[in-house]
Design a protein around this motif. Sequence first.
Motif, PDB file in Angstrom:
ATOM      1  N   ALA A 131       6.717  15.298 -29.404  1.00 54.72           N
ATOM      2  CA  ALA A 131       5.645  14.322 -29.571  1.00 54.72           C
ATOM      3  C   ALA A 131       5.503  13.890 -31.025  1.00 54.72           C
ATOM      4  N   SER A 132       5.590  14.837 -31.955  1.00 54.64           N
ATOM      5  CA  SER A 132       5.431  14.488 -33.370  1.00 54.64           C
ATOM      6  C   SER A 132       6.573  13.602 -33.845  1.00 54.64           C
ATOM      7  N   VAL A 133       7.780  13.921 -33.405  1.00 54.50           N
ATOM      8  CA  VAL A 133       8.927  13.095 -33.789  1.00 54.50           C
ATOM      9  C   VAL A 133       8.776  11.688 -33.208  1.00 54.50           C
ATOM     10  N   LEU A 134       8.356  11.586 -31.956  1.00 51.16           N
ATOM     11  CA  LEU A 134       8.160  10.266 -31.359  1.00 51.16           C
ATOM     12  C   LEU A 134       7.058   9.503 -32.100  1.00 51.16           C
ATOM     13  N   SER A 135       5.957  10.181 -32.452  1.00 49.61           N
ATOM     14  CA  SER A 135       4.879   9.525 -33.203  1.00 49.61           C
ATOM     15  C   SER A 135       5.416   8.948 -34.505  1.00 49.61           C
ATOM     16  N   ALA A 136       6.159   9.778 -35.239  1.00 50.56           N
ATOM     17  CA  ALA A 136       6.685   9.339 -36.529  1.00 50.56           C
ATOM     18  C   ALA A 136       7.669   8.193 -36.373  1.00 50.56           C
ATOM     19  N   CYS A 137       8.540   8.264 -35.373  1.00 46.67           N
ATOM     20  CA  CYS A 137       9.539   7.208 -35.186  1.00 46.67           C
ATOM     21  C   CYS A 137       8.887   5.899 -34.749  1.00 46.67           C
TER      22      CYS A 137
END
Length: 346
Positions: A131-137
């Motif tokens: 989720a954090s990686v998707l948020s950042a991307c």
Amino acid sequence: MNRPLVITEDHDLLDDLVRIAAAAGAQLDVAHAPAHARPFWALAPLVIVGADLADAVAACAPPARDRVLLVTRTPDDPDTWRRCVTVGAQAVIPLPDEERRLVEELADAMEPHPKSGTILCVIGGRGGAGASVLSACLALRASQDHLRTLLVDADPLGGGLDALLGQEETEGARWADLVARQGRISSTALQGALPGFGDLSVLSFHRGEVRPIPPEAMRSVLEAGRRGFDLVIVDLPRHLDAAAAEALTRATTTLLVATADVRGILSAAQVLRQAAEHTSDLRAVIRPGVLDPDTAAVSLAIPAAARLPDQPRLTTTLNRGELPKLGPRTTLGALCATLLHDLLPP
């Protein structure tokens, strides 16, 4: 940018107004007579008329306009509301009782280009779902498309989105600098205070002592984000605290990242039950697993927004402090572009 206009001869009142304006991050144009106010009347984002000159201003019959306030220290004076009407004011602000309201009115007036940004929450169905990686991307991709984007880290135990983006050493405000603030936060001041690059601003946590975010602080940040940014992305913790619930209530859409395996879907279903108590538009982003992605999505009984493929090199890239490549020809870049196209208004 034009400045708020004050019309008064009362020097004590003017001293108070200058102090209040400073609290809102505003500077004032001052007219000590109605005739001096004429060049500024139509251009000022806000006009504040002292009760001492209200009748004189009304006698000049200035053109009708919005955002005119009458400021007084004697609200019980029977002539106060008559003066309010004759000067064309929309409200009476008694001082010192409503200083905070006047701070907010001045801060509103200083917003250069008010927006109505979209708030998007992202939450993981289990730890490590991405989720954090998707948020950042998503935030990076939106900013590359020249959308003013605010990325909000709402997980005190997540390790920091600034670190994920390789920006942990970048100077700027973190949550600890904002949690003491009450009431409205200027979106202009927020943009100026936060670490950022290009069209992306990031609000994350200091390292060290872990403290929860007060819901009032989350509310103030998100409202400032809505006014000053095109898109606000909030990376939520799986165990919802009061601040995360506050973010969910303000979200246009929430993405639930779930892995397509039995425990992943069972865990995501538990998270979904919590989140559904605070928001209605929930959509699944499915990560690969042993289950068929369609079966996994159907099991959650919410619409499927996307399938997020594995990115074997992404972790290595992020651990080196490098930003992922999100061009339209990359798998992750294309997926983020499609999600943003589907979730944001035209």
